[in-house]
Scaffold this active site. Sequence first.
Site, PDB file in Angstrom:
ATOM      1  N   LYS A 175      32.931  -3.657 -17.265  1.00  0.00           N
ATOM      2  CA  LYS A 175      32.183  -4.924 -17.186  1.00  0.00           C
ATOM      3  C   LYS A 175      30.955  -4.637 -16.334  1.00  0.00           C
ATOM      4  O   LYS A 175      31.008  -4.694 -15.105  1.00  0.00           O
ATOM      5  CB  LYS A 175      33.078  -6.003 -16.555  1.00  0.00           C
ATOM      6  CG  LYS A 175      32.735  -7.437 -16.896  1.00  0.00           C
ATOM      7  CD  LYS A 175      31.352  -7.881 -16.498  1.00  0.00           C
ATOM      8  CE  LYS A 175      31.169  -8.027 -15.028  1.00  0.00           C
ATOM      9  NZ  LYS A 175      29.740  -8.253 -14.627  1.00  0.00           N
ATOM     10  N   CYS A 283      22.960   0.781  -1.700  1.00  0.00           N
ATOM     11  CA  CYS A 283      23.989   0.551  -0.687  1.00  0.00           C
ATOM     12  C   CYS A 283      23.888   1.582   0.426  1.00  0.00           C
ATOM     13  O   CYS A 283      24.417   1.385   1.503  1.00  0.00           O
ATOM     14  CB  CYS A 283      25.368   0.593  -1.313  1.00  0.00           C
ATOM     15  SG  CYS A 283      25.812   2.227  -1.877  1.00  0.00           S
TER      16      CYS A 283
HETATM   17  P1  NAD Z   1      27.614  -8.506  -6.804  1.00  0.00           P
HETATM   18  O1  NAD Z   1      28.791  -8.498  -5.914  1.00  0.00           O
HETATM   19  O2  NAD Z   1      26.807  -9.748  -6.911  1.00  0.00           O
HETATM   20  O3  NAD Z   1      28.047  -8.130  -8.302  1.00  0.00           O
HETATM   21  C1  NAD Z   1      28.928  -7.073  -8.557  1.00  0.00           C
HETATM   22  C2  NAD Z   1      29.747  -7.409  -9.790  1.00  0.00           C
HETATM   23  O4  NAD Z   1      30.536  -8.576  -9.515  1.00  0.00           O
HETATM   24  C3  NAD Z   1      28.898  -7.716 -11.015  1.00  0.00           C
HETATM   25  O5  NAD Z   1      29.457  -7.076 -12.128  1.00  0.00           O
HETATM   26  C4  NAD Z   1      28.957  -9.231 -11.121  1.00  0.00           C
HETATM   27  O6  NAD Z   1      28.915  -9.691 -12.446  1.00  0.00           O
HETATM   28  C5  NAD Z   1      30.306  -9.572 -10.515  1.00  0.00           C
HETATM   29  N1  NAD Z   1      30.301 -10.896  -9.872  1.00  0.00           N
HETATM   30  C6  NAD Z   1      29.231 -11.541  -9.320  1.00  0.00           C
HETATM   31  N2  NAD Z   1      29.621 -12.732  -8.820  1.00  0.00           N
HETATM   32  C7  NAD Z   1      30.942 -12.839  -9.047  1.00  0.00           C
HETATM   33  C8  NAD Z   1      31.920 -13.836  -8.739  1.00  0.00           C
HETATM   34  N3  NAD Z   1      31.586 -14.962  -8.115  1.00  0.00           N
HETATM   35  N4  NAD Z   1      33.194 -13.611  -9.101  1.00  0.00           N
HETATM   36  C9  NAD Z   1      33.546 -12.473  -9.728  1.00  0.00           C
HETATM   37  N5  NAD Z   1      32.656 -11.509 -10.051  1.00  0.00           N
HETATM   38  C10 NAD Z   1      31.376 -11.674  -9.714  1.00  0.00           C
HETATM   39  O7  NAD Z   1      26.698  -7.260  -6.345  1.00  0.00           O
HETATM   40  P2  NAD Z   1      25.243  -6.878  -6.837  1.00  0.00           P
HETATM   41  O8  NAD Z   1      24.271  -7.851  -6.250  1.00  0.00           O
HETATM   42  O9  NAD Z   1      25.224  -6.644  -8.296  1.00  0.00           O
HETATM   43  O10 NAD Z   1      25.068  -5.449  -6.150  1.00  0.00           O
HETATM   44  C11 NAD Z   1      24.567  -5.274  -4.851  1.00  0.00           C
HETATM   45  C12 NAD Z   1      25.694  -5.098  -3.833  1.00  0.00           C
HETATM   46  O11 NAD Z   1      26.501  -3.996  -4.206  1.00  0.00           O
HETATM   47  C13 NAD Z   1      25.181  -4.773  -2.435  1.00  0.00           C
HETATM   48  O12 NAD Z   1      25.957  -5.460  -1.503  1.00  0.00           O
HETATM   49  C14 NAD Z   1      25.397  -3.283  -2.325  1.00  0.00           C
HETATM   50  O13 NAD Z   1      25.534  -2.794  -1.003  1.00  0.00           O
HETATM   51  C15 NAD Z   1      26.672  -3.119  -3.089  1.00  0.00           C
HETATM   52  N6  NAD Z   1      26.829  -1.753  -3.533  1.00  0.00           N
HETATM   53  C16 NAD Z   1      27.779  -0.982  -2.914  1.00  0.00           C
HETATM   54  C17 NAD Z   1      27.928   0.349  -3.278  1.00  0.00           C
HETATM   55  C18 NAD Z   1      28.939   1.209  -2.590  1.00  0.00           C
HETATM   56  O14 NAD Z   1      29.276   2.256  -3.121  1.00  0.00           O
HETATM   57  N7  NAD Z   1      29.450   0.822  -1.435  1.00  0.00           N
HETATM   58  C19 NAD Z   1      27.131   0.890  -4.296  1.00  0.00           C
HETATM   59  C20 NAD Z   1      26.196   0.067  -4.923  1.00  0.00           C
HETATM   60  C21 NAD Z   1      26.050  -1.255  -4.534  1.00  0.00           C
END
Ligand code: NAD
Length: 499
Positions: A175, A283
């Site tokens: 997803k 991140c």
């Molecule tokens: P996000 O949490 O908004 O989204 C991640 C996933 O969750 C997406 O597929 C999205 O569709 C889904 N999602 C969003 N809202 C949701 C909800 N209410 N309920 C269930 N699923 C939901 O993150 P983003 O904005 O896409 O990415 C940025 C974040 O990811 C930053 O915090 C970054 O630090 C983190 N990140 C972490 C790593 C790591 O390895 N630690 C790597 C890349 C990004």
Amino acid sequence: MTAPTVKLLIDGQFVESTAHHWREVINPASQEVLARVPLCGADEVDLAVAAAKRAFPAWRATSLAERARVFLRLQALIREHMDTLAATLTGEQGKTLADARGDVFRGLEVVEHACAVGTLQMGEFAENVAGGVDTYAIRQPLGVCAGITPFNFPAMIPLWMFPMACVLGNTFVLKPSEQDPLTPMLLAELAQQAGLPPGVLNVVHGAADAVNAICDHPDIKAISFVGSVGVGRHVYERGTAHGKRVQAMLGAKNHAVFLPDANKEQALNALVGAAFGAAGQRCMATSVAVLVGAAREWIPDIVARAQTLKVNAGHEAGADLGPLINLQARVRVEKLIGQGVEEGAKLELDGRNPQVAGYEQGNFVGPTIFSGVKPEMHIYREEIFGPVLCIVEVDTLAEAIEFVNANPYGNGTAIFTQSGAAARTFQHDVDVGQVGINVPIPVPVPFFSFTGSRGSRLGDLGPYGKEVVRFYTHTKTVTARWFDDAATAGPVNTTIALR
Ligand code: NAD
């Protein structure tokens, strides 16, 4: 002209979704609508999981060599299509073309490593653990696994997940982020071309409903999640409550520590690249610089270097950083910059409202630098996820380590110094999962694993490398004894001991 629709991949077929709700995929520099993506519900997640479940027995029985060959072909196809992948990625995500190629490349390295499944999945054997008894451990796939990915690495992070899961004999439901699903779909097409059998990889789209359906589905055995802290905690709690293995890699606040003996030119170049590259939407971005002792005099040099960076649409020549992913992100980052000023940090460089000719509607914020940042300020407490660098000043290495360890996140950190002794002290005492020594973004190569710690992860085992082999497999131990036909009966053994 209406925008094309993003398809689902179910059972080897690219099919139109029947979802009631859709959203637009938007180029964040030009605001052009590139596509419409469905927001799937539980019904379409069910279809994908059912296809993955049907495909599992035959794929599990496929030889290691045959599985490896699929991924050897996939790595060749990714190389062949690198330009298209990078251009698509820049179009929907905004990062520069060079950085988009880096995004694909870091994922490609995981595909290459997956091809070593023959040794990765190898078990253990101990001969003669008791008289004539051998014990061995074998690693078997779990079944249907799922991956939920963020917007910021639409190639690398899907490639952290499905190649390793599938090469180990699992089937998969991906997803991707609903904000940039086009690059993951290109990768899914290449995986089909590489010969991944129907149903081994399936793709659904959407947001909360699709994710919740994945967390609840009884036939999904494990979930890999990468994204923000709030959503990750929800996925971890909901998934584990349903008995699944869940690994959740979360947000961050990454500190780089600068000692005055560092190679100044190298260190400052590294800092500016790591703070502002990808518009700070990594991140592992360096979001806090900790200047120790006389290194506090480097603030003007950091500002001068940041001012040389060009803000532009990612596909324009000479662009150093592109736009933020959406307008909401831009408004949020600008608001946090405003809060930093109100709370008394010194705004050394203000990147709000950069003029980008030809892309006046783009979600741009330029490099922004605050000094005099205190731990209680919003700009320090929150993950800004934009091109904003906070500078703090301390007197000693010990104070710097204490400062880093007091932050709840533990994704990445770095030290810049020419002193081996100082670097070793830092490496030993800092409580952060990924440490760079004169390396600003210490994301390990795929022979190791991604090891962010504390507030930056939930779950014991990280993505790719050896840890993910354990995550995506069960270990089964076999204790075996074989009798010669001529063996005669001895006494009955009523104890637990093996003899
Ligand atoms: P996000 O949490 O908004 O989204 C991640 C996933 O969750 C997406 O597929 C999205 O569709 C889904 N999602 C969003 N809202 C949701 C909800 N209410 N309920 C269930 N699923 C939901 O993150 P983003 O904005 O896409 O990415 C940025 C974040 O990811 C930053 O915090 C970054 O630090 C983190 N990140 C972490 C790593 C790591 O390895 N630690 C790597 C890349 C990004």
